[in-house]
Design an enzyme around this catalytic site. Sequence first.
Site, mmCIF file in Angstrom:
data_model
loop_
_atom_site.group_PDB
_atom_site.id
_atom_site.type_symbol
_atom_site.label_atom_id
_atom_site.label_comp_id
_atom_site.label_asym_id
_atom_site.label_seq_id
_atom_site.Cartn_x
_atom_site.Cartn_y
_atom_site.Cartn_z
ATOM 1 N N CYS A 163 0.846 -1.200 0.000
ATOM 2 C CA CYS A 163 0.000 0.000 0.000
ATOM 3 C C CYS A 163 0.886 1.256 0.000
ATOM 4 C CB CYS A 163 -0.919 0.010 1.206
ATOM 5 S SG CYS A 163 -1.901 1.511 1.283
ATOM 6 N N ARG A 204 -8.781 -2.864 -10.706
ATOM 7 C CA ARG A 204 -9.705 -1.843 -11.207
ATOM 8 C C ARG A 204 -10.604 -2.308 -12.342
ATOM 9 N NH1 ARG A 204 -5.012 2.465 -11.699
ATOM 10 N NH2 ARG A 204 -3.971 0.482 -12.133
ATOM 11 N N LYS A 234 1.399 -9.634 -0.804
ATOM 12 C CA LYS A 234 1.188 -8.778 -1.973
ATOM 13 C C LYS A 234 2.094 -7.566 -1.806
ATOM 14 C CE LYS A 234 -2.266 -6.250 -4.605
ATOM 15 N NZ LYS A 234 -2.221 -4.845 -4.169
HETATM 16 C C1 LIG Z 1 -9.884 1.594 -4.806
HETATM 17 C C2 LIG Z 1 -8.641 0.776 -4.583
HETATM 18 C C3 LIG Z 1 -8.381 0.242 -3.334
HETATM 19 C C4 LIG Z 1 -7.250 -0.545 -3.114
HETATM 20 N N1 LIG Z 1 -7.065 -1.130 -1.885
HETATM 21 C C5 LIG Z 1 -6.051 -2.033 -1.733
HETATM 22 C C6 LIG Z 1 -5.943 -2.808 -0.535
HETATM 23 O O1 LIG Z 1 -6.751 -2.698 0.391
HETATM 24 N N2 LIG Z 1 -4.905 -3.686 -0.446
HETATM 25 C C7 LIG Z 1 -3.992 -3.846 -1.479
HETATM 26 O O2 LIG Z 1 -3.083 -4.668 -1.361
HETATM 27 N N3 LIG Z 1 -4.085 -3.128 -2.599
HETATM 28 C C8 LIG Z 1 -5.110 -2.268 -2.758
HETATM 29 N N4 LIG Z 1 -5.252 -1.613 -3.957
HETATM 30 C C9 LIG Z 1 -4.314 -1.918 -5.059
HETATM 31 C C10 LIG Z 1 -4.874 -3.023 -5.940
HETATM 32 O O3 LIG Z 1 -5.015 -4.227 -5.216
HETATM 33 C C11 LIG Z 1 -3.984 -3.262 -7.157
HETATM 34 O O4 LIG Z 1 -2.704 -3.608 -6.709
HETATM 35 C C12 LIG Z 1 -3.862 -2.040 -8.057
HETATM 36 O O5 LIG Z 1 -5.114 -1.421 -8.258
HETATM 37 C C13 LIG Z 1 -3.260 -2.406 -9.420
HETATM 38 O O6 LIG Z 1 -4.031 -3.384 -10.066
HETATM 39 P P1 LIG Z 1 -5.106 -3.001 -11.219
HETATM 40 O O7 LIG Z 1 -4.383 -2.234 -12.262
HETATM 41 O O8 LIG Z 1 -5.631 -4.334 -11.705
HETATM 42 O O9 LIG Z 1 -6.155 -2.171 -10.566
HETATM 43 C C14 LIG Z 1 -6.339 -0.787 -4.175
HETATM 44 C C15 LIG Z 1 -6.600 -0.212 -5.427
HETATM 45 C C16 LIG Z 1 -7.731 0.540 -5.637
HETATM 46 C C17 LIG Z 1 -7.987 1.111 -7.014
#
Ligand SMILES: Cc1cc2nc3c(=O)[nH]c(=O)nc-3n(C[C@H](O)[C@H](O)[C@H](O)COP(=O)(O)O)c2cc1C
Length: 331
Positions: free
Chosen positions: A102, A229, A141
């Site tokens: 994060c 997303r 992660k």
């Molecule tokens: C609204 C939102 C909330 C997220 N909350 C977390 C979370 O609680 N824990 C985490 O490991 N990553 C969190 N992420 C990151 C996502 O798990 C992911 O790593 C990131 O969005 C990239 O992947 P994507 O391009 O498929 O969205 C969050 C991302 C978004 C957009």
Amino acid sequence: MVKIDNIELPDFPLLLAPMEDVSDPPFRALCKEQGADVVYTEFVSSEGLIRNAAKSVMKLDIYEKERPVGIQIFGANLDSMLQTIDIVEKSNPDIIDINFGCPVKKVVSKGAGAGILKDICLMEKLTAEMVKRTNLPITVKTRLGWDHDSIKIVEVAERLQDVGCKAIAIHGRTRAQMYKGDANWKPIAEVKNNPRMHIPVFGNGDITSPERAMEMRDTYGLDGAMIGRASIGNPWFFKQVKHYFKTGEHLAPISLEERVEAARRHLQMSIDWKGEILGVFETRRHYTNYFKGIPHFKEYRMKMVTSDDSKDVFAAFDEVLDKFAGYEFTE
Ligand SMILES: Cc1cc2nc3c(=O)[nH]c(=O)nc-3n(C[C@H](O)[C@H](O)[C@H](O)COP(=O)(O)O)c2cc1C
């Protein structure tokens, strides 16, 4: 077949990423129905859990139907993290995932989330101790590194594996990048290509289409894809990817009826879980995405996102079905 410890998954599993305020039980259930092979909760604060904060405790709720499910926790204090393991175990998840990725300031400033990427020894120690504390599989992660000049993900992944981490999901950005630029999957492939690695390596970041998921599988050779997303407002994304893998063709666009049904079920599950007030309020953010593309939709969207009574929201869904019958979505 891919295995996280003893959990057997299909080839190239699709994982729903942990997402704060998104990956709650109703949304996870919808994604699971549409083909997600593993789902994760949003991150839960270890400090919140050990203080029994209601908001954190609620995040531990899981449904039987969403298994296998991982509960994701974050923190930087060993004692708190170990106590957290004991608390989380009571919810009986299939996996406990540690968030070392994060990028948000308030998390990082306490050394948690991606903050730990500045202290790989602590990252290793926390993981090792947590593995010892539980019989559940511990997964991690994380991101590529703190910044461009400190990418050591191949070494980091190997060290985590060596202390008993059972799978690693890597977001192809550094902390410094936050969400900017493109995700870089090359370093993730280097982790996978390390001959010493034997645990699953999942890729994450910018899987925006079935083609991109296929690229992650075939060009980068990763063990599975973690999708964030692209699933927001589109729990069908998992089914779309699987269909494309099987046939090489895109699934027909999701019909209006299916979208309304998903919105209805999402709302009902949220109400059943959190009660009328919170259920109505917290499902609002999903509607825009479910109905994206419909022209002149504002009037209906406003009803959905301003009504406090679920009856009015359900009525708005009925109106949408009526008013836009036959509307063809393009994607
Ligand atoms: C609204 C939102 C909330 C997220 N909350 C977390 C979370 O609680 N824990 C985490 O490991 N990553 C969190 N992420 C990151 C996502 O798990 C992911 O790593 C990131 O969005 C990239 O992947 P994507 O391009 O498929 O969205 C969050 C991302 C978004 C957009």
